[in-house]
Design an enzyme around this catalytic site. Structure first.
Site, PDB file in Angstrom:
ATOM      1  N   HIS A   8       0.823  -1.209   0.000  1.00  0.00           N
ATOM      2  CA  HIS A   8       0.000   0.000   0.000  1.00  0.00           C
ATOM      3  C   HIS A   8       0.857   1.258   0.000  1.00  0.00           C
ATOM      4  O   HIS A   8       2.044   1.222   0.282  1.00  0.00           O
ATOM      5  CB  HIS A   8      -0.971   0.017   1.187  1.00  0.00           C
ATOM      6  N   GLU A  44      -7.658   4.025   9.759  1.00  0.00           N
ATOM      7  CA  GLU A  44      -7.240   3.852   8.379  1.00  0.00           C
ATOM      8  C   GLU A  44      -8.373   3.292   7.533  1.00  0.00           C
ATOM      9  O   GLU A  44      -9.244   2.591   8.031  1.00  0.00           O
ATOM     10  CB  GLU A  44      -6.014   2.935   8.273  1.00  0.00           C
ATOM     11  N   GLN A  55      -3.900   3.581   1.332  1.00  0.00           N
ATOM     12  CA  GLN A  55      -4.247   3.567   2.754  1.00  0.00           C
ATOM     13  C   GLN A  55      -4.382   5.025   3.210  1.00  0.00           C
ATOM     14  O   GLN A  55      -3.388   5.739   3.292  1.00  0.00           O
ATOM     15  CB  GLN A  55      -3.136   2.864   3.547  1.00  0.00           C
ATOM     16  N   HIS A  79       3.946   7.252   3.585  1.00  0.00           N
ATOM     17  CA  HIS A  79       4.881   6.119   3.493  1.00  0.00           C
ATOM     18  C   HIS A  79       4.479   5.187   2.364  1.00  0.00           C
ATOM     19  O   HIS A  79       3.367   5.251   1.855  1.00  0.00           O
ATOM     20  CB  HIS A  79       4.936   5.341   4.813  1.00  0.00           C
ATOM     21  N   GLU A 129       7.536   0.931   5.017  1.00  0.00           N
ATOM     22  CA  GLU A 129       6.901  -0.006   5.941  1.00  0.00           C
ATOM     23  C   GLU A 129       7.013  -1.397   5.337  1.00  0.00           C
ATOM     24  O   GLU A 129       6.744  -1.580   4.151  1.00  0.00           O
ATOM     25  CB  GLU A 129       5.421   0.376   6.123  1.00  0.00           C
TER      26      GLU A 129
HETATM   27 CO    CO Z   1       0.884   1.639   6.218  1.00  0.00          CO
END
Ligand code: CO
Length: 139
Positions: A8, A44, A55, A79, A129
């Site tokens: 994501h 989220e 996301q 991210h 991530e």
């Molecule tokens: Co994330």
């Protein structure tokens, strides 16, 4: 380390409802999943696009990293997340290479996945991530 999917792209927003509505109106994508992730101080929403998700992240805690990001930088790309088969092996690999890890050990993220963040100073100014998805939760 095997990175097998762009899991994501995380985008920090101030108002989750209006961001979800705008994604629907402009791009025709609808959330598949919503969750408050206490460990990150966010709510989220996951919007599926191909084999990956957008996301959308709204802070639910004013001291969360995403809240501080919004204060400093405003809304925007927060991210990118890569799916890995074995997050412990991936972290060991990165640590051995001298990577600047934010999480030395995995923690629990949305959908029960095991996740860990790598500092943006480590590579190309991008907060990364790693995600080891739970096998019984496909989306
Ligand atoms: Co994330």
């Amino acid at each position: 380390m095997l990175v097998y999917n762009l899991d994501h792209v995380g985008i920090a927003v101030r108002d989750l409802e209006s961001a979800i509505a705008a994604y629907g109106d402009k791009y025709g994508v609808e959330p598949l999943h919503r969750e408050v992730v206490e460990s990150q101080g966010v709510e989220e929403a996951l919007l599926p696009i191909g084999g990956s998700f957008v996301q959308l992240l709204q802070p639910v805690d004013s001291n969360s990293p995403v809240a501080r990001f919004l204060e400093k930088r405003g809304e925007g790309l927060h991210h990118v997340a890569y799916a890995v088969l074995d997050i412990d092996a991936a972290l060991a690999h990165l640590r051995a290479g001298g990577a600047k890890l934010i999480d030395e050990t995995p923690r629990v993220g949305g959908r029960g996945a095991r996740i860990a963040f790598v500092h943006p100073a480590d590579l190309a100014g991008t907060l990364m991530e790693l995600v080891e998805p739970r096998l019984d939760q496909d989306g």
